[in-house]
Design a protein around this motif. Structure first.
Motif, short mmCIF file in Angstrom:
data_model
loop_
_atom_site.label_atom_id
_atom_site.label_comp_id
_atom_site.label_asym_id
_atom_site.label_seq_id
_atom_site.Cartn_x
_atom_site.Cartn_y
_atom_site.Cartn_z
N HIS A 195 13.17 34.51 32.91
CA HIS A 195 14.26 34.64 31.92
C HIS A 195 15.56 34.17 32.56
O HIS A 195 15.72 34.20 33.78
CB HIS A 195 14.40 36.08 31.43
N GLY A 196 16.48 33.71 31.72
CA GLY A 196 17.73 33.17 32.20
C GLY A 196 18.74 34.23 32.60
O GLY A 196 18.83 35.29 31.97
N ILE A 197 19.48 33.95 33.67
CA ILE A 197 20.56 34.83 34.13
C ILE A 197 21.83 33.98 34.26
O ILE A 197 21.82 32.98 34.97
CB ILE A 197 20.23 35.47 35.49
N PRO A 198 22.90 34.35 33.59
CA PRO A 198 24.15 33.56 33.68
C PRO A 198 24.87 33.82 34.99
O PRO A 198 25.93 34.46 35.03
CB PRO A 198 24.95 34.04 32.47
N VAL A 199 24.30 33.33 36.09
CA VAL A 199 24.85 33.60 37.42
C VAL A 199 26.31 33.16 37.51
O VAL A 199 27.18 33.92 37.98
CB VAL A 199 24.00 32.89 38.50
N ILE A 205 33.27 25.44 44.71
CA ILE A 205 33.95 26.24 43.69
C ILE A 205 34.51 25.33 42.60
O ILE A 205 34.39 25.63 41.41
CB ILE A 205 35.08 27.07 44.34
N ALA A 206 35.09 24.21 43.01
CA ALA A 206 35.65 23.27 42.04
C ALA A 206 34.57 22.70 41.13
O ALA A 206 34.79 22.52 39.92
CB ALA A 206 36.37 22.14 42.77
N PRO A 213 34.50 32.73 36.27
CA PRO A 213 35.22 33.06 35.04
C PRO A 213 36.40 34.01 35.29
O PRO A 213 36.26 34.95 36.06
CB PRO A 213 34.15 33.72 34.16
N TYR A 214 37.51 33.74 34.67
CA TYR A 214 38.73 34.55 34.78
C TYR A 214 39.19 34.71 36.22
O TYR A 214 39.55 35.81 36.67
CB TYR A 214 38.51 35.93 34.14
N ASP A 215 39.15 33.62 36.98
CA ASP A 215 39.59 33.58 38.38
C ASP A 215 38.76 34.49 39.28
O ASP A 215 39.17 34.78 40.41
CB ASP A 215 41.07 33.98 38.51
N SER A 216 37.58 34.91 38.85
CA SER A 216 36.80 35.86 39.64
C SER A 216 36.16 35.23 40.88
O SER A 216 35.82 35.93 41.83
CB SER A 216 35.69 36.48 38.77
N SER A 217 35.98 33.90 40.88
CA SER A 217 35.34 33.25 42.02
C SER A 217 36.32 32.39 42.83
O SER A 217 35.90 31.65 43.71
CB SER A 217 34.18 32.36 41.55
N MET A 239 28.76 38.00 39.60
CA MET A 239 27.70 37.23 40.24
C MET A 239 28.14 35.84 40.67
O MET A 239 27.48 35.22 41.52
CB MET A 239 26.51 37.10 39.28
N ALA A 240 29.20 35.31 40.11
CA ALA A 240 29.57 33.91 40.34
C ALA A 240 29.81 33.61 41.82
O ALA A 240 29.29 32.62 42.35
CB ALA A 240 30.82 33.56 39.53
N THR A 241 30.57 34.46 42.50
CA THR A 241 30.88 34.21 43.91
C THR A 241 29.62 34.22 44.76
O THR A 241 29.44 33.37 45.64
CB THR A 241 31.87 35.26 44.43
N PHE A 242 28.71 35.16 44.50
CA PHE A 242 27.46 35.23 45.27
C PHE A 242 26.61 33.98 45.03
O PHE A 242 25.96 33.47 45.96
CB PHE A 242 26.68 36.49 44.90
N GLY A 243 26.60 33.49 43.79
CA GLY A 243 25.84 32.28 43.49
C GLY A 243 26.38 31.07 44.24
O GLY A 243 25.61 30.25 44.75
N ILE A 244 27.71 30.95 44.33
CA ILE A 244 28.31 29.82 45.04
C ILE A 244 28.06 29.94 46.54
O ILE A 244 27.76 28.94 47.21
CB ILE A 244 29.82 29.75 44.75
#
Length: 290
Positions: A144-148, A231-232, A239-243, A154-159
């Motif tokens: 199943h899909g996860i919006p990492v 990151i770029a 999202p929302y400067d979180s990463s 989750m965004a920072t960990f994904g990067i």
């Protein structure tokens, strides 16, 4: 007479050494020292890159201290730093595994090293597709899909996971180079003393890799603090400067909002973070050598 005869020769040698060093020192001063000093000076001004500069003193730093995005970026830089330090030990493990004289090991080394020669932009695009919740490979693997990259938590960990993919092979190559220069007599002496496995690694191998370890850790920390390209490409700081991190926050303020003085203040803070760690590591290295 010999001392008198050698004095002009010693002076000529010193003069020749200075002439050889002059081009490198000039380039270092122009391309490193001058930009650093210019950034420090610029951080005390308000400038849009076109008009006249306006001296504002510490106003940029006060605004930075009151910025919520700055603390988010600083927190993310610390997170990058902590998780990126996994690269040297993991790279060492891979290097120990690949430091064998077996058939096909060169092909295996090439496959392990391949991620390091791939462009950061390409890595960002590949991992963006990998994380895609609609058709990405991650969805196929877990079912199943996860919006990492779409979740703030989750965004920072994904990067960082994407950034570790090329960083581990880089550390691996450094340690492989160090392993090839080990003194076999010291290793054999350790084996005769009964050291094997972890004891041999800890007391015989790692002390000989001290300078390589210093290089791997220092370059990994610098890479973590100046993280930008992934990151770029992957989130644009969202999202929302979180990463966002300090390097991307600096770019954002300069390029998007034309706040070059404020951006320079962020650059100075980032430079001080790097400087503190590098000086600490150099002191440790020099102390261990004495």
């Amino acid at each position: 007479m010999s001392a008198t005869f050698n004095a002009p020769l010693a002076r000529r040698r010193r003069r020749a050494a200075l002439w050889f060093l002059l081009p490198a020192c000039t380039m270092f001063a122009v391309y490193v020292i001058y930009p650093i000093l210019s950034s420090i000076v610029l951080s005390f001004y308000d400038w849009d890159g076109v008009g006249a500069r306006t001296f504002v003193g510490l106003a940029n730093y006060r605004e930075l201290a009151a910025s919520e995005t700055f603390y988010t970026a600083l927190k993310n830089n610390v997170l990058w730093l902590v998780l990126f330090l996994l690269a040297p030990p993991v790279g060492l493990l891979f290097a120990l595994y690949l430091n064998q004289a077996v058939r096909g090991i060169r092909l295996v080394k090439s496959l392990f090293f391949a991620p390091f020669v791939v462009s950061g932009v390409v890595i960002g695009l590949v991992f963006s597709w990998f994380y895609d919740p609609a058709f990405g490979l991650l969805k196929v693997i877990i079912g199943h899909g996860i919006p990492v990259l779409g979740e703030e938590s989750m965004a920072t960990f994904g990067i960082i996971a994407a950034a570790l993919w090329p960083q581990v092979p880089f550390c691996m190559i450094l340690f492989l180079t160090g392993l090839t220069s080990l003194n076999p007599e010291i290793i054999e002496a350790g084996r005769l003393e009964g050291a094997k496995g972890w004891q041999l690694l800890r007391h015989v191998v790692l002390p000989q890799l001290h300078s390589v370890s210093f290089m791997a850790v220092t370059l990994t920390v610098v890479g973590a603090l100046r993280s930008f390209d992934l990151i770029a490409v992957m989130t644009g700081g969202g999202p929302y400067d979180s990463s966002t991190v300090l390097a991307y926050f600096m770019y954002d303020q300069a390029i998007k909002y034309f706040r070059f003085g404020y951006s320079a203040a962020i650059a100075v803070v980032l430079f001080l973070c790097m400087l503190v760690f590098i000086v600490y590591q150099l002191r440790r290295l020099l102390r261990s050598e004495h």
